[in-house]
Design a protein around this motif. Sequence first.
Motif, PDB file in Angstrom:
ATOM      1  N   TYR A 122       0.932   1.719 -14.559  1.00  0.00           N
ATOM      2  CA  TYR A 122       0.744   1.780 -13.100  1.00  0.00           C
ATOM      3  C   TYR A 122       0.481   0.461 -12.258  1.00  0.00           C
ATOM      4  N   HIS A 123       0.895   0.631 -11.058  1.00  0.00           N
ATOM      5  CA  HIS A 123       0.859  -0.572 -10.148  1.00  0.00           C
ATOM      6  C   HIS A 123      -0.267  -0.262  -9.060  1.00  0.00           C
ATOM      7  N   ALA A 124      -1.242  -0.961  -9.144  1.00  0.00           N
ATOM      8  CA  ALA A 124      -2.368  -0.847  -8.408  1.00  0.00           C
ATOM      9  C   ALA A 124      -2.249  -1.535  -7.129  1.00  0.00           C
ATOM     10  N   ILE A 125      -2.341  -0.922  -5.863  1.00  0.00           N
ATOM     11  CA  ILE A 125      -2.218  -1.322  -4.564  1.00  0.00           C
ATOM     12  C   ILE A 125      -3.137  -1.132  -3.810  1.00  0.00           C
ATOM     13  N   SER A 126      -3.542  -2.030  -2.867  1.00  0.00           N
ATOM     14  CA  SER A 126      -4.308  -1.855  -1.767  1.00  0.00           C
ATOM     15  C   SER A 126      -3.842  -0.913  -0.628  1.00  0.00           C
ATOM     16  N   GLU A 127      -4.671   0.087  -0.168  1.00  0.00           N
ATOM     17  CA  GLU A 127      -4.103   1.055   0.805  1.00  0.00           C
ATOM     18  C   GLU A 127      -3.814   0.417   2.130  1.00  0.00           C
ATOM     19  N   HIS A 128      -4.634  -0.996   2.557  1.00  0.00           N
ATOM     20  CA  HIS A 128      -4.602  -1.377   3.742  1.00  0.00           C
ATOM     21  C   HIS A 128      -2.906  -1.853   4.398  1.00  0.00           C
ATOM     22  N   LEU A 129      -2.265  -2.252   3.239  1.00  0.00           N
ATOM     23  CA  LEU A 129      -0.499  -2.554   3.532  1.00  0.00           C
ATOM     24  C   LEU A 129      -0.033  -1.394   4.019  1.00  0.00           C
ATOM     25  N   LEU A 130      -0.416  -0.225   3.445  1.00  0.00           N
ATOM     26  CA  LEU A 130       0.244   1.178   3.546  1.00  0.00           C
ATOM     27  C   LEU A 130       0.071   1.700   4.795  1.00  0.00           C
ATOM     28  N   TRP A 131      -0.779   1.318   5.674  1.00  0.00           N
ATOM     29  CA  TRP A 131      -1.131   1.817   7.009  1.00  0.00           C
ATOM     30  C   TRP A 131      -0.116   1.302   8.074  1.00  0.00           C
ATOM     31  N   GLN A 132       0.584   0.292   7.710  1.00  0.00           N
ATOM     32  CA  GLN A 132       1.543  -0.427   8.558  1.00  0.00           C
ATOM     33  C   GLN A 132       2.650   0.605   8.932  1.00  0.00           C
ATOM     34  N   THR A 133       3.207   0.730  10.114  1.00  0.00           N
ATOM     35  CA  THR A 133       4.227   1.521  10.563  1.00  0.00           C
ATOM     36  C   THR A 133       5.442   1.513   9.522  1.00  0.00           C
ATOM     37  N   TYR A 134       5.892   2.488   9.187  1.00  0.00           N
ATOM     38  CA  TYR A 134       7.022   2.647   8.253  1.00  0.00           C
ATOM     39  C   TYR A 134       8.103   2.279   8.954  1.00  0.00           C
ATOM     40  N   ASP A 135       9.031   1.381   8.370  1.00  0.00           N
ATOM     41  CA  ASP A 135      10.173   0.931   9.029  1.00  0.00           C
ATOM     42  C   ASP A 135      11.298   0.935   7.916  1.00  0.00           C
TER      43      ASP A 135
END
Length: 157
Positions: A122-135
């Motif tokens: 699995y790849h652990a990622i921080s949620e904070h980058l994910l809150w950016q607007t999807y483009d």
Amino acid sequence: MFLDEQRTWALLRELDTAEHPRDYNSTANRGRFEQLVTRVEASFGHCSVEREAQWVPHHGTIVIPAEATASTEHLTLTVSNFGSLVAVTLGNPGSHDQEEEDVLFEQADRDRIGAALAALGYHAISEHLLWQTYDGAAPHHSRHGRFSWWDRFFDYL
């Protein structure tokens, strides 16, 4: 063990090529998720596990209780159907900003979670980058006016 920002964006962009996960195998992913639950519980003790996610691009959530962590709160692992992504959050997703999480999310907990995730690919990622607007490239819709990368890979569609 957690992907840095540059590697996270590279992986998200790579996975953002289809509306649905490529080569998704529900049985294999469910089995690997159950292995993750076993590993996390071996490290932290009994956890709350959501296995029946429906109408979402994630197939499960593991909540590690606060009393089992070195951090100040419970920890949440949300496992996406896409590319072995796991959003790891202090508390509930969206409950802390990056600065708070950097201070309150203890390295010992990050290491234990990171080891369990890495052992299963699995790849652990921080949620904070994910809150950016999807483009990205995939078709999308929003129920609240703004569609984020979190919506794309983890939230109810």
